[in-house]
Design a protein around this motif. Sequence first.
Motif, PDB file in Angstrom:
ATOM      1  N   PRO A   1       0.837  -1.208   0.000  1.00 22.28           N
ATOM      2  CA  PRO A   1       0.000   0.000   0.000  1.00 22.28           C
ATOM      3  C   PRO A   1       0.871   1.258   0.000  1.00 22.28           C
ATOM      4  O   PRO A   1       1.880   1.318   0.710  1.00 22.28           O
ATOM      5  CB  PRO A   1      -0.784  -0.114   1.320  1.00 22.28           C
ATOM      6  CG  PRO A   1      -0.726  -1.563   1.683  1.00 22.28           C
ATOM      7  CD  PRO A   1       0.590  -2.050   1.191  1.00 22.28           C
ATOM      8  N   LYS A   2       0.483   2.249  -0.790  1.00 24.86           N
ATOM      9  CA  LYS A   2       1.223   3.509  -0.836  1.00 24.86           C
ATOM     10  C   LYS A   2       0.242   4.661  -0.973  1.00 24.86           C
ATOM     11  O   LYS A   2      -0.519   4.727  -1.938  1.00 24.86           O
ATOM     12  CB  LYS A   2       2.208   3.527  -2.014  1.00 24.86           C
ATOM     13  CG  LYS A   2       3.363   2.561  -1.867  1.00 24.86           C
ATOM     14  CD  LYS A   2       4.457   2.827  -2.893  1.00 24.86           C
ATOM     15  CE  LYS A   2       5.261   4.051  -2.511  1.00 24.86           C
ATOM     16  NZ  LYS A   2       6.475   4.188  -3.363  1.00 24.86           N
ATOM     17  N   LYS A   3       0.265   5.556  -0.030  1.00 23.09           N
ATOM     18  CA  LYS A   3      -0.638   6.700  -0.069  1.00 23.09           C
ATOM     19  C   LYS A   3      -0.430   7.540  -1.324  1.00 23.09           C
ATOM     20  O   LYS A   3      -1.368   8.136  -1.837  1.00 23.09           O
ATOM     21  CB  LYS A   3      -0.433   7.561   1.182  1.00 23.09           C
ATOM     22  CG  LYS A   3      -0.897   6.898   2.470  1.00 23.09           C
ATOM     23  CD  LYS A   3      -0.790   7.853   3.649  1.00 23.09           C
ATOM     24  CE  LYS A   3       0.661   8.173   3.969  1.00 23.09           C
ATOM     25  NZ  LYS A   3       0.780   9.074   5.135  1.00 23.09           N
ATOM     26  N   SER A   4       0.803   7.554  -1.822  1.00 22.42           N
ATOM     27  CA  SER A   4       1.097   8.348  -3.015  1.00 22.42           C
ATOM     28  C   SER A   4       0.497   7.741  -4.279  1.00 22.42           C
ATOM     29  O   SER A   4       0.402   8.407  -5.303  1.00 22.42           O
ATOM     30  CB  SER A   4       2.613   8.493  -3.194  1.00 22.42           C
ATOM     31  OG  SER A   4       3.232   7.216  -3.333  1.00 22.42           O
ATOM     32  N   GLU A   5       0.074   6.479  -4.221  1.00 26.71           N
ATOM     33  CA  GLU A   5      -0.512   5.795  -5.367  1.00 26.71           C
ATOM     34  C   GLU A   5      -2.016   6.003  -5.483  1.00 26.71           C
ATOM     35  O   GLU A   5      -2.558   6.131  -6.571  1.00 26.71           O
ATOM     36  CB  GLU A   5      -0.260   4.280  -5.245  1.00 26.71           C
ATOM     37  CG  GLU A   5       0.780   3.744  -6.174  1.00 26.71           C
ATOM     38  CD  GLU A   5       0.895   2.226  -6.077  1.00 26.71           C
ATOM     39  OE1 GLU A   5       1.985   1.733  -6.336  1.00 26.71           O
ATOM     40  OE2 GLU A   5      -0.106   1.545  -5.760  1.00 26.71           O
ATOM     41  N   SER A   6      -2.697   6.003  -4.330  1.00 28.85           N
ATOM     42  CA  SER A   6      -4.164   6.050  -4.354  1.00 28.85           C
ATOM     43  C   SER A   6      -4.690   6.590  -3.034  1.00 28.85           C
ATOM     44  O   SER A   6      -4.117   6.331  -1.964  1.00 28.85           O
ATOM     45  CB  SER A   6      -4.714   4.639  -4.586  1.00 28.85           C
ATOM     46  OG  SER A   6      -6.120   4.595  -4.381  1.00 28.85           O
ATOM     47  N   ASP A   7      -5.803   7.330  -3.109  1.00 24.06           N
ATOM     48  CA  ASP A   7      -6.416   7.819  -1.870  1.00 24.06           C
ATOM     49  C   ASP A   7      -7.130   6.702  -1.114  1.00 24.06           C
ATOM     50  O   ASP A   7      -7.624   6.915  -0.004  1.00 24.06           O
ATOM     51  CB  ASP A   7      -7.382   8.974  -2.156  1.00 24.06           C
ATOM     52  CG  ASP A   7      -8.508   8.596  -3.112  1.00 24.06           C
ATOM     53  OD1 ASP A   7      -8.569   7.423  -3.552  1.00 24.06           O
ATOM     54  OD2 ASP A   7      -9.335   9.481  -3.430  1.00 24.06           O
ATOM     55  N   THR A   8      -7.183   5.492  -1.698  1.00 23.59           N
ATOM     56  CA  THR A   8      -7.753   4.350  -0.973  1.00 23.59           C
ATOM     57  C   THR A   8      -6.693   3.617  -0.155  1.00 23.59           C
ATOM     58  O   THR A   8      -7.033   2.710   0.593  1.00 23.59           O
ATOM     59  CB  THR A   8      -8.412   3.358  -1.954  1.00 23.59           C
ATOM     60  OG1 THR A   8      -7.420   2.843  -2.847  1.00 23.59           O
ATOM     61  CG2 THR A   8      -9.514   4.022  -2.746  1.00 23.59           C
TER      62      THR A   8
END
Length: 621
Positions: free
Chosen positions: A100-107
Motif C-alpha cells: 500500500p502507498k498513499k502516493s498511489e491512491s487515496d484508498t
Amino acid sequence: MLLDKINKTGDVKKINQKDIPALAQEIRDFLINKLSVTGGHLASNLGTVELTLAMHRVLDLPKDKIIWDVGHQCYTHKILTGRKEGFDRLRKFGGLSGFPKKSESDTDCFDTGHSSNSISAGLGMVKARDLSGEDYTVVSVIGDGALTGGMAYEALNNAAKLETNFIIILNDNNMSISESIGGMSKYLGMIRTADGYLNLKADVYNKLEGQTRVIETIRHVKNNFKQFFVPGMLFENLGITYLGPVDGHNEKLLEHELREARKVKKAVMIHVITKKGKGYEPAEKHPSRFHGAEPYEIETGIPAHHRKTAAYQDIFSTVMCKMGERNPKVCAITAAMADGTGLKRFRNMYPDRFFDVGISEEHAVTFAAGLAAGGMRPVFAVYSTFLQRAYDQIIEDVCLQKLPVVFAIDRAGLVGADGETHQGIFDLSYLSSMPGMMIMAPKNKWELSDMLKFAVEQDCPVAIRYPRGEAYAGLVDWRAPVEAGKAEPIFEEEDVLIVAIGSMVKSAVAVRNIIKQKGINCSLINARFVKPLDEEYLIRASASHSVIVTMEENVLSGGFGERVRSCLDGAGYKGRILNLGIPDEFVTHGSPDELNAMLGLDPDSMADRIIECYMMEGERG
C-alpha cells in the motif's frame, strides 16, 4: 469478463451478488498470470480475494479506511481501486508498488511493509476520527502470523477500552511466511477445529439472514455459546467482541459479518479462516515458496529462471550446518524466516538448537541474549530491514552486557522490488552507534564463510551483513585470515585510494578498472570491518594518496564513510575525501542495477565522480 467492469473504486458494488464467485475466479486467474511474469506475493493474495471483495462491497472507500498489516496481501485491493493496468509493471522501477502507498491512491490510507502494526495504526485513526467528529469506518486486517508480534498485543490491550466502533479482521491461514508457530498458533488452531461451533453458527446465520432483530435478541447468549464451544476466548476476555470463525472464501457470509461488525460500539474482531494460495495448486502445496515468488511457469509453478550460482543465503546455510556439527553450543534463531535466511537445513539437522520465535524480532534478540548468557553461541539470522525493530534490545540486552550474540544480517543494502520498507540501508549506521558491537561485511562468498567462523569465537556481539542473491565469486586469490579490526589490501598503488566495504568491493574493482584506463593510479582496500575500523592502516596509506574514496551500500548519514572521514580528519589528512553511498532518503522499488544508477552508485557514475575529484585536487595542488 466481469473484471472488465472493474475500472475504478466502487465499481465492484455494481456486480450482482450471484456473479461474485465468478469475479473472484477471474481475479485469481489475473493474479496468477500477471505474477508469473513479474513475480510478487502470490500465495497471500490468492488467499484474500473474497475477503477483499467483501470489504469493498460493504465499505465506502476512500471515506472508510482499510489498513493492511504487512501490506503484501493488498493486490486485489489495488485491482478494485483502478490499478489493474499497473500490474504489468508490478514492483518494477517506476511501476506499481507491491505494498500500500498513499502516493498511489487515496484508498491506501497507511503505508505498510512491516508486521504487527495495523491495529496500532487503526486505533490511532479511530481516535482521530472521533476527535474530528467524523463517522467513517476503520478496518485493520492482520494475519495470524503477525499476531506473534508483541506490538499487536499492546494495541489489542489499548483497543479493549474503546467505546466506539473499530473493526479488526484476523486473516487466519495458519501461515506467516513460513508456517506459524507458538502458543497463539495453537490457540487459533483450537478455534479452527471447533467444527461443531463453526457449522452450527453458519447454519444459524443462513436461516436468520436479513432478520437483524432476531439476531439482536440472541446476541446476549452468544458469549456463553462461544465459551462452551471455543476454548479460551482470549479476545472476548480482553474486552474485544469476537465474531467467527468465518469461512474466508464465502464472500456473502463475509459481507454479512462486516455489516454486523459495523453496528458494534467497541472494538470487534472478525476471525476469518482462509487458505494461503487458494485456487492455484502449486501455491496451495507450497505457500512459503509462493510467498514472494520469482517469475514462474503457470502450469507447474516452477521458477522461470533457474539460479545457477550459489547465493549468500546458500553459503550461510552450509557454514551454519558445519559449525553446528563442530560446536554443540552453536544455536540458530529466526523470526519466521527459516526458508528465506537459509536455516531450513540447520533446523532439520539440529532441531533442538533451532528456534523460530515467530514475527517478533525484539523477543528474538533478547532470547538470543539469554542463550548467550547461559553459555550458548546464538546466531540470529534476520533481514536487515527487520532487525531495525529490535534496536533497543540490541543495545540494552546484548551490547550493554557484552554478550556473544552473532547477528547474521541478510538482505543488506538495496534489495530491489519490495521498495522503501524493505531496503536494508540503515544497519551500518545504527549498529555503529552501539558500544561494543563488532561489525563486518564480506567481499565474496569465501569471506562470508570465514567471517561466520570467526564471529562465533568472539566474546562480544558481532554483526555480519551481506546482500541478497548471487554470491560474488571474484577476488578468489585474496583470502587473508580474518583478524579483528584488520582491513585487507587488494591493490596498492598511489594517487587514489578506494576503501570499500562488503558488497561494494565488487563494484570497486570495476571502478578501479575504469580509473586505470584514464591513467590514474588506484589502490583498493577491502575494509572488512566497519567497527573496529583499521585506523592504523588507513592513516599509513593516506600518506601516499591525494584522494580517498569510501564506498558503502548504506546511507551516508552515520555510516562507514563518516567513520573513515572522522579517522582521517583526526589524523590531519589534507587531501580530498569522497564518500559514496546512499543519500539521506528512502529508496523506491526497482532492480538493484536501476536503483544504483538512479543513486549514482553504478561503476560508471562513481568513476566519473572520482576522476572529477582527482582532477580538482590536482588543480588545488
